[in-house]
Structure formats: structure tokens, C-alpha cells
Design a protein around this motif. Structure first.
Motif, short mmCIF file in Angstrom:
data_model
loop_
_atom_site.label_atom_id
_atom_site.label_comp_id
_atom_site.label_asym_id
_atom_site.label_seq_id
_atom_site.Cartn_x
_atom_site.Cartn_y
_atom_site.Cartn_z
N ASN A 257 -20.31 1.29 -2.07
CA ASN A 257 -20.53 2.12 -3.25
C ASN A 257 -19.94 3.52 -3.07
N SER A 258 -20.07 4.06 -1.86
CA SER A 258 -19.53 5.41 -1.65
C SER A 258 -18.00 5.40 -1.76
N TYR A 259 -17.37 4.30 -1.36
CA TYR A 259 -15.90 4.22 -1.52
C TYR A 259 -15.52 4.16 -3.00
N TYR A 260 -16.26 3.38 -3.77
CA TYR A 260 -15.97 3.32 -5.21
C TYR A 260 -16.09 4.71 -5.84
N LYS A 262 -15.75 7.55 -4.37
CA LYS A 262 -14.67 8.39 -3.87
C LYS A 262 -13.37 8.13 -4.65
N TYR A 263 -13.03 6.85 -4.83
CA TYR A 263 -11.72 6.54 -5.40
C TYR A 263 -11.69 6.50 -6.93
N LEU A 264 -12.86 6.49 -7.56
CA LEU A 264 -12.86 6.48 -9.03
C LEU A 264 -13.33 7.81 -9.63
N SER A 347 -18.24 -6.68 -4.91
CA SER A 347 -19.27 -6.04 -4.10
C SER A 347 -19.66 -6.85 -2.85
N SER A 348 -18.75 -7.68 -2.35
CA SER A 348 -19.04 -8.45 -1.14
C SER A 348 -19.20 -7.54 0.06
N VAL A 349 -20.09 -7.90 0.97
CA VAL A 349 -20.29 -7.05 2.16
C VAL A 349 -19.06 -7.05 3.07
N ASP A 350 -18.16 -8.00 2.87
CA ASP A 350 -16.96 -8.05 3.73
C ASP A 350 -15.85 -7.09 3.29
N LEU A 351 -16.04 -6.40 2.17
CA LEU A 351 -15.00 -5.47 1.70
C LEU A 351 -14.88 -4.27 2.64
N GLU A 352 -13.64 -3.91 2.94
CA GLU A 352 -13.39 -2.70 3.73
C GLU A 352 -12.98 -1.57 2.79
N GLU A 353 -12.91 -0.37 3.35
CA GLU A 353 -12.54 0.78 2.52
C GLU A 353 -11.16 0.57 1.88
N SER A 354 -10.23 -0.02 2.62
CA SER A 354 -8.88 -0.24 2.09
C SER A 354 -8.90 -1.23 0.91
N ASP A 355 -9.81 -2.21 0.96
CA ASP A 355 -9.94 -3.15 -0.16
C ASP A 355 -10.43 -2.41 -1.41
N VAL A 356 -11.45 -1.58 -1.23
CA VAL A 356 -11.99 -0.85 -2.38
C VAL A 356 -10.92 0.09 -2.94
N PHE A 357 -10.15 0.69 -2.05
CA PHE A 357 -9.04 1.56 -2.49
C PHE A 357 -8.10 0.77 -3.40
N GLU A 358 -7.75 -0.45 -2.97
CA GLU A 358 -6.82 -1.27 -3.76
C GLU A 358 -7.44 -1.69 -5.10
N ILE A 359 -8.70 -2.07 -5.06
CA ILE A 359 -9.39 -2.46 -6.31
C ILE A 359 -9.38 -1.28 -7.28
N ARG A 361 -7.33 1.19 -7.39
CA ARG A 361 -5.97 1.41 -7.88
C ARG A 361 -5.71 0.52 -9.10
N HIS A 362 -6.15 -0.73 -9.01
CA HIS A 362 -6.00 -1.64 -10.15
C HIS A 362 -6.84 -1.19 -11.35
N VAL A 363 -8.04 -0.72 -11.09
CA VAL A 363 -8.90 -0.24 -12.19
C VAL A 363 -8.19 0.90 -12.93
N LYS A 364 -7.62 1.81 -12.16
CA LYS A 364 -6.94 2.97 -12.78
C LYS A 364 -5.75 2.51 -13.61
N THR A 365 -4.95 1.58 -13.05
CA THR A 365 -3.79 1.07 -13.80
C THR A 365 -4.24 0.37 -15.08
N CYS A 366 -5.25 -0.47 -14.94
CA CYS A 366 -5.69 -1.27 -16.10
C CYS A 366 -6.31 -0.38 -17.20
N LEU A 367 -6.84 0.76 -16.81
CA LEU A 367 -7.47 1.64 -17.81
C LEU A 367 -6.45 2.59 -18.46
#
Ligand SMILES: *Cc1c(COP(=O)(O)O)cnc(C)c1O
Length: 368
Positions: A257-260, A262-264, A347-359, A361-367
């Protein structure tokens, strides 16, 4: 068909789950008798600070069991938030009672205590707060709304194992609390559920009701028309292994959640679900509100675009008071507005910070 790189939630298992399940298969203890069932119940009771825990076949049967144990039935009203999974209100309908839908608070998406207060009538027998997406409801204010009347509280903590309100674990605050262990919940047993309570009387009654209403002292003599709502040893074997990791899962959920955030954070139209000062949110799902959305179509377009980028996302639950299977005239403007604006992200527990960063990035592009 696009392949999904980031599913909404996948379960996390390791060698411990494999070992326990194999143990059941090899020993033949695959039904609901078996050592893992009792152990899992003890682990969950101790973890959330409740006196008693009873495992069930799923979270929906746990809800039904709780309401039946409280003698809720035809003519009774149960107050339910308008935003939840359908199982919450369906369990009320199974008993013959009437669900009364009330609005939620925009900040946490949980039941609004002022609306609870306004909805209480002579017929109200129970309040069913839902700790939505990992955030605890305002339990003190719900208690104030009840104001000493003879009204039960059943907590739907299906999504929020481990969440705390003023240092108390959710589920163990009201008369009865329930958890779900469906494949995407905080911990999973495949399908599975649990009721927890501090009342010895309710514990005894729910134990009997879960097992066909059979009198524990007199085999095949039945005190109630009960149910088979038992969990299997196979399910509990997974649960015991998952309980060793629950705190780790929650730590990971909070980090994600803290990564989301940070990046959004640079997107002014995105609003996160706050964590109220008395709450410890387990962030079962990372849900954002896109404040510029005014229609379901805009939200669905975002979900479709994210899907094309390999990111699975989901709308917030559709408001219960608007479901065609219930006919009610309730209005719940906050529920209706967040239902249009809310999207839950991977929101899987296996997500790393780099994964959230990439997600993100897609959210920003899609919006844009
Ligand atoms: C998952 C869920 C349930 C039902 O649990 P099952 O184990 O799927 O039957 C009930 N209420 C809420 C809020 C849920 O998220």
C-alpha cells in the motif's frame, strides 16, 4: 487474449502447506475430524484474542451460523452497509430476517454510524458491520448508536483478519465475528470460514448447529434443524500453515500500500482509502477512488485498458440496495458515488516495489 501479468490476488504457499496436506492424505484424515481442525481454530482464537473459534465450510456459512445462533429470523431487521459482498446480506435473507441497507463513510468505505443510528427501529435485532477491504469499522460509534438497546453486533471480518481497532482485533469486538479463507483473502484454506466469540453459550450453540444440530451427549438425537457447515481437515491443514505467515502477509500488504501511495501520489484525481487514527488497516485490497469518474462506463474503460496492459483490477462492490434481487427504496449517495469511482488494484503479497511501480505506470498511462 492478453495474458495477465499482475492478477488481483494470488495465494502464497510454500513447503509447509504441501507437507500438511500430504499428511492428511497419507493419514486418511481428510474429512472434518482430524487434528488440524482443532489446531487451526485454536490458532485463530489466540491470534485475534477471542475465547472461542469454530471453523466452517466458508465465510458465508459462518455468517449464517452466527445469525441463526442469535435467533434472528422472520420479522427481525439486520442493519447492513450498502457496500459489501452479496454474502453479507444474503446470510440475513437466509434466516428470513430483513436486511436494512445503510450508507458508508467515504473516507474508509465502512458503515456510517450516523446512518446506523437513523436506521434503528423497534425491529432491529442486529448490526452487521463489514470491515471493508481491510479497514476496521468505527466500532465505538456503532456502540454509541446502539446506546444500550438489546441489539447484537456480528462483525463481517471476512476480508480483515489481523486488522485492529483501538488495539483490539476485529472479529473479537462484537458478539460474534466471522472470517473467510477463500483463495484471495488474507489467509486461505481454499474455501473456508470461521466464527469467533467470547460467549460460551453462543460457542456451544454454534458447535451444535454446525454439526446437524446433534446433541453432543446423545448421538443421532437432534436439538435443532442444524447444518453441515464443517471445515475439512484438508482445509485446516492449509490454514495452520498459513497462520504461521499471517503477520508476514500483513506486513507485506502494508508495504505494498505504501508503494501505491508513493507512485500514485502525483495524480490529483486519485484518492486513497484513509487509515483512521484508531485503526490498523491490513489493506486486503488496494482500492483507489478516481474522483473525476461520474459513470460506471468510465470506470469500466479504465479496467479494460489496464487488462490490456496485463493488470487485473476490479470495481468496488455494486451497492447492495440497488441489486435487482432485493427490492428496496433506500438511498445511499456515498455508496453510489464510490461504486462509480472505486477500482481495486493488484494486491498479492508476492508483489515487489518494482512490480507496484510498473502497475502504477500503467495506471497513469491508462488515465491520461
Ligand atoms: C469473501 C466475503 C464473504 C464470504 O466468504 P466466502 O468464504 O466466500 O463464503 C463475506 N463477506 C465479505 C465482506 C467477503 O469479502
Amino acid at each position: 487474449m492478453t495474458s495477465i501479468k499482475y492478477p488481483l490476488i494470488t495465494p502464497h504457499f510454500d513447503a509447509a502447506e504441501e507437507r500438511n496436506v500430504l499428511d492428511c492424505v497419507r493419514s486418511g484424515w481428510v474429512s472434518s475430524r482430524g487434528a488440524y481442525v482443532r489446531e487451526f481454530e485454536k490458532r485463530v482464537a489466540a491470534y485475534c484474542g477471542a475465547q472461542y473459534a469454530i471453523s466452517t465450510s466458508n465465510g458465508t456459512t459462518a455468517l449464517h451460523l452466527a445469525l441463526v445462533a442469535l435467533n434472528i429470523g422472520p420479522g427481525d431487521e439486520v442493519i447492513v452497509p450498502s457496500i459489501s459482498f452479496i454474502a453479507t446480506s444474503n446470510a440475513v435473507v437466509y434466516t428470513g430476517a430483513t436486511p436494512v441497507f445503510v450508507d458508508i463513510e467515504r473516507a474508509h468505505l465502512c458503515i456510517d454510524p450516523d446512518c446506523v443510528k437513523a436506521a434503528i427501529t423497534e425491529r432491529t435485532r442486529c448490526i452487521l458491520p463489514v470491515h471493508l477491504y481491510g479497514h476496521p469499522c468505527n466500532m465505538d460509534a456503532i456502540g454509541d448508536a446502539i446506546g444500550g438497546r438489546d441489539i447484537f453486533v456480528v462483525e463481517d471480518a471476512a476480508e480483515s483478519l489481523g486488522a485492529e481497532y483501538n488495539g483490539k482485533h476485529v472479529g473479537a469486538i462484537g458478539d460474534i465475528g466471522i472470517f473467510s479463507f477463500y483463495g484471495n483473502k488474507i489467509i486461505t484454506t481454499g474455501e473456508g470460514g470461521m466464527v469467533v466469540t467470547n460467549s460460551c453459550e453462543l460457542y456451544d450453540k454454534m458447535m451444535i448447529l454446525r454439526d446437524h444440530g446433534m446433541d453432543p451427549q446423545r448421538p443421532y438425537r437432534h436439538k435443532y434443524v442444524g447444518y453441515n457447515y464443517r471445515m475439512t481437515n484438508l482445509q485446516a491443514a492449509l490454514g495452520v500453515a498459513q497462520m504461521d505467515k499471517v503477520d508476514l502477509f500483513i506486513k507485506k500488504k502494508r508495504e505494498i500500500n505504501s508503494y501505491y501511495r508513493k507512485y500514485l501520489s502525483e495524480l490529483p484525481q486519485i484518492q486513497f482509502i484513509d487509515e483512521s487514527p484508531e485503526a490498523n488497516n491490513v489493506y486486503w485490497l488496494n482500492t483507489i477512488l478516481v474522483t473525476t469518474f461520474v459513470s460506471h462506463e468510465e470506470r469500466d474503460a479504465l479496467i479494460r485498458k489496464l487488462h490490456a496492459c496485463g493488470v487485473e483490477s476490479r470495481p468496488i462492490f455494486y451497492p447492495l440496495h440497488l441489486q435487482s434481487i432485493y427490492s428496496c427504496s433506500t438511498s445511499a449517495p456515498v455508496a453510489e458515488s464510490v461504486a462509480v469511482q472505486g477500482v481495486s488494484l493488484p494486491s498479492s503479497v508476492d508483489l515487489e516495489e518494482s512490480d507496484v511501480f510498473e502497475i502504477c505506470r500503467h495506471v497513469k498511462t491508462c488515465l491520461s
